[in-house]
Design a protein around this motif. Structure first.
Motif, PDB file in Angstrom:
ATOM      1  N   ALA A 123      62.418  44.444  29.923  1.00 31.06           N
ATOM      2  CA  ALA A 123      63.299  45.543  29.520  1.00 31.06           C
ATOM      3  C   ALA A 123      63.791  46.313  30.731  1.00 31.06           C
ATOM      4  N   ASN A 124      62.963  46.377  31.766  1.00 28.76           N
ATOM      5  CA  ASN A 124      63.318  47.087  32.998  1.00 28.76           C
ATOM      6  C   ASN A 124      63.843  46.148  34.073  1.00 28.76           C
ATOM      7  N   ARG A 125      63.913  44.845  33.749  1.00 29.13           N
ATOM      8  CA  ARG A 125      64.493  43.823  34.621  1.00 29.13           C
ATOM      9  C   ARG A 125      63.694  43.607  35.901  1.00 29.13           C
ATOM     10  N   PHE A 126      62.375  43.671  35.777  1.00 26.45           N
ATOM     11  CA  PHE A 126      61.522  43.287  36.892  1.00 26.45           C
ATOM     12  C   PHE A 126      60.306  42.557  36.356  1.00 26.45           C
ATOM     13  N   GLY A 127      59.502  42.011  37.270  1.00 28.78           N
ATOM     14  CA  GLY A 127      58.324  41.256  36.867  1.00 28.78           C
ATOM     15  C   GLY A 127      58.629  39.781  36.710  1.00 28.78           C
ATOM     16  N   PRO A 128      57.584  38.955  36.611  1.00 25.93           N
ATOM     17  CA  PRO A 128      57.761  37.508  36.552  1.00 25.93           C
ATOM     18  C   PRO A 128      58.207  37.010  35.189  1.00 25.93           C
ATOM     19  N   VAL A 129      58.952  35.906  35.199  1.00 26.41           N
ATOM     20  CA  VAL A 129      59.320  35.171  33.983  1.00 26.41           C
ATOM     21  C   VAL A 129      59.045  33.696  34.272  1.00 26.41           C
ATOM     22  N   VAL A 130      58.050  33.123  33.597  1.00 26.26           N
ATOM     23  CA  VAL A 130      57.719  31.726  33.828  1.00 26.26           C
ATOM     24  C   VAL A 130      58.758  30.838  33.142  1.00 26.26           C
ATOM     25  N   VAL A 131      59.186  29.792  33.836  1.00 27.14           N
ATOM     26  CA  VAL A 131      60.201  28.862  33.310  1.00 27.14           C
ATOM     27  C   VAL A 131      59.694  27.429  33.461  1.00 27.14           C
ATOM     28  N   TYR A 132      59.707  26.690  32.351  1.00 24.63           N
ATOM     29  CA  TYR A 132      59.368  25.254  32.364  1.00 24.63           C
ATOM     30  C   TYR A 132      60.266  24.520  31.368  1.00 24.63           C
ATOM     31  N   PRO A 133      60.793  23.361  31.766  1.00 23.53           N
ATOM     32  CA  PRO A 133      60.800  22.800  33.117  1.00 23.53           C
ATOM     33  C   PRO A 133      61.717  23.604  34.030  1.00 23.53           C
ATOM     34  N   PRO A 134      61.687  23.336  35.343  1.00 24.22           N
ATOM     35  CA  PRO A 134      62.443  24.152  36.288  1.00 24.22           C
ATOM     36  C   PRO A 134      63.940  23.836  36.288  1.00 24.22           C
ATOM     37  N   PRO A 167      67.712  24.678  36.613  1.00 31.29           N
ATOM     38  CA  PRO A 167      68.464  25.719  37.330  1.00 31.29           C
ATOM     39  C   PRO A 167      69.214  26.686  36.411  1.00 31.29           C
ATOM     40  N   ALA A 168      69.812  26.184  35.358  1.00 30.21           N
ATOM     41  CA  ALA A 168      70.582  27.058  34.466  1.00 30.21           C
ATOM     42  C   ALA A 168      69.683  28.065  33.766  1.00 30.21           C
ATOM     43  N   VAL A 169      68.475  27.635  33.400  1.00 23.47           N
ATOM     44  CA  VAL A 169      67.529  28.544  32.755  1.00 23.47           C
ATOM     45  C   VAL A 169      67.005  29.558  33.770  1.00 23.47           C
ATOM     46  N   ARG A 170      66.728  29.080  34.976  1.00 22.73           N
ATOM     47  CA  ARG A 170      66.313  29.984  36.055  1.00 22.73           C
ATOM     48  C   ARG A 170      67.357  31.069  36.263  1.00 22.73           C
ATOM     49  N   ASP A 171      68.624  30.670  36.343  1.00 24.24           N
ATOM     50  CA  ASP A 171      69.688  31.628  36.589  1.00 24.24           C
ATOM     51  C   ASP A 171      69.813  32.617  35.430  1.00 24.24           C
ATOM     52  N   LEU A 172      69.673  32.116  34.216  1.00 20.75           N
ATOM     53  CA  LEU A 172      69.757  32.987  33.045  1.00 20.75           C
ATOM     54  C   LEU A 172      68.656  34.040  33.073  1.00 20.75           C
ATOM     55  N   MET A 173      67.415  33.603  33.290  1.00 21.67           N
ATOM     56  CA  MET A 173      66.286  34.526  33.217  1.00 21.67           C
ATOM     57  C   MET A 173      66.204  35.446  34.426  1.00 21.67           C
ATOM     58  N   SER A 174      66.916  35.107  35.495  1.00 17.83           N
ATOM     59  CA  SER A 174      66.917  35.982  36.672  1.00 17.83           C
ATOM     60  C   SER A 174      67.578  37.326  36.376  1.00 17.83           C
ATOM     61  N   HIS A 175      68.303  37.421  35.269  1.00 18.91           N
ATOM     62  CA  HIS A 175      68.918  38.695  34.886  1.00 18.91           C
ATOM     63  C   HIS A 175      67.885  39.691  34.372  1.00 18.91           C
ATOM     64  N   VAL A 176      66.705  39.208  33.965  1.00 20.35           N
ATOM     65  CA  VAL A 176      65.704  40.108  33.377  1.00 20.35           C
ATOM     66  C   VAL A 176      64.371  40.074  34.118  1.00 20.35           C
ATOM     67  N   GLY A 177      64.299  39.385  35.244  1.00 17.98           N
ATOM     68  CA  GLY A 177      63.055  39.331  35.997  1.00 17.98           C
ATOM     69  C   GLY A 177      63.144  38.316  37.119  1.00 17.98           C
ATOM     70  N   THR A 178      61.998  38.008  37.683  1.00 16.43           N
ATOM     71  CA  THR A 178      61.915  37.041  38.768  1.00 16.43           C
ATOM     72  C   THR A 178      61.389  35.720  38.224  1.00 16.43           C
ATOM     73  N   PRO A 179      62.221  34.677  38.143  1.00 15.05           N
ATOM     74  CA  PRO A 179      61.758  33.401  37.585  1.00 15.05           C
ATOM     75  C   PRO A 179      60.656  32.775  38.448  1.00 15.05           C
ATOM     76  N   VAL A 180      59.629  32.303  37.781  1.00 13.96           N
ATOM     77  CA  VAL A 180      58.554  31.532  38.418  1.00 13.96           C
ATOM     78  C   VAL A 180      58.618  30.143  37.800  1.00 13.96           C
ATOM     79  N   LEU A 181      59.025  29.158  38.584  1.00 13.26           N
ATOM     80  CA  LEU A 181      59.259  27.820  38.057  1.00 13.26           C
ATOM     81  C   LEU A 181      57.993  26.992  38.138  1.00 13.26           C
ATOM     82  N   VAL A 182      57.639  26.329  37.033  1.00  8.90           N
ATOM     83  CA  VAL A 182      56.467  25.462  37.016  1.00  8.90           C
ATOM     84  C   VAL A 182      56.862  24.078  36.517  1.00  8.90           C
ATOM     85  N   GLU A 183      55.986  23.113  36.809  1.00  2.00           N
ATOM     86  CA  GLU A 183      56.314  21.709  36.560  1.00  2.00           C
ATOM     87  C   GLU A 183      55.691  21.128  35.294  1.00  2.00           C
TER      88      GLU A 183
END
Length: 256
Positions: A123-134, A136-152
């Protein structure tokens, strides 16, 4: 234009939708589920130019390019199975108990299907957001609300999701530290301001520290204040319970 939809309108949906609304994305529209009408209406009233409340979950899907499933585990499969997902819809799963394999069985194969683990900080647009699979489009989307952490792998998501089980314990630690300051004569607002700013600064320094975190922990003057604190807590094995509980939490996460 970015069109997002949320099936389920609980705490996480409210946080993530709020973060997107605050992000400044041009041409953003968000459709939310009417399931929790009070939360949905509150979002609508706060962001009338962005948020609409669907008549039902199918309308949310139809209005969206990116569909977020943020449902209670017990109801997730039944709700999703009752909806029609055209193959051009991107599917973002927030349900811990729903594997991507099972999600594909329910909605069909598509170009983008992913698991994400956002927290209320979104809600405040900070903190981690885990993304799987990694993806790029999902990473870019979630970067608007936090810091994406990509896992395999799904197991890696489970490990990080387990760590979130210590959020309340951490807040209770802050409560105890603030209370100690108050008990010793400091007013509560000043104590709370210092304790929260102090712990935030510690985390910021740790995130940028080039060496190991243990090296950082032991960067202290022998016999000094930090030496006293660390030595006492290590002698009491005060750190052990923090990691001991993560084993059972991980088992619960994987079981669910």
């Amino acid at each position: 234009m970015m069109k997002l939809g949320f099936i389920g309108t609980g705490i996480i949906t409210t946080a993530v939708a709020t973060g997107f609304c605050e992000s400044g994305i041009e041409g953003l529209s968000i459709a939310v589920s009417p399931r929790n009408r009070e939360r949905a209406q509150a979002l609508r009233e706060k962001y009338p130019d962005i948020i609409t409340v669907g008549a039902d979950n199918q309308e949310v899907v139809d209005r969206s390019d990116w569909v977020f499933a943020a449902l209670l585990p017990a109801a997730a499969e039944e709700v999703i199975a009752g909806l029609s997902f055209p193959p051009d819809k991107h599917f973002i799963n927030l349900v811990a108990t729903l594997s991507l394999k099972r999600a594909e069985e329910l909605i069909g194969t598509r170009a983008i299907i992913a698991d994400v683990v956002p927290l209320t900080f979104a809600a405040n647009r900070f903190g981690p957001v885990v993304v799987y699979p990694p993806i790029p489009a999902v990473r870019d989307l979630m970067s608007h609300v936090g810091t994406p952490v990509l896992v395999e792998t799904p197991d890696q998501i489970a490990i990080l999701r387990s760590v979130t089980g210590l959020m309340s314990a951490y807040y209770m630690l802050l409560t105890r530290l603030t209370g100690w300051c108050v008990d010793n004569g400091l007013d509560e607002p000043a104590a709370r301001k210092y304790v929260t700013a102090f712990t935030s600064a510690l985390s910021q320094k740790a995130s940028a520290w080039p060496g190991t975190l243990e090296d950082l922990a032991r960067e202290m003057t022998p016999g000094g204040l930090n030496w006293m604190g660390l030595t006492h807590l290590e002698e009491k094995d005060a750190f052990g319970p923090w990691t001991e509980i993560l084993g059972p939490v991980l088992e619960k996460v994987k079981k669910e």
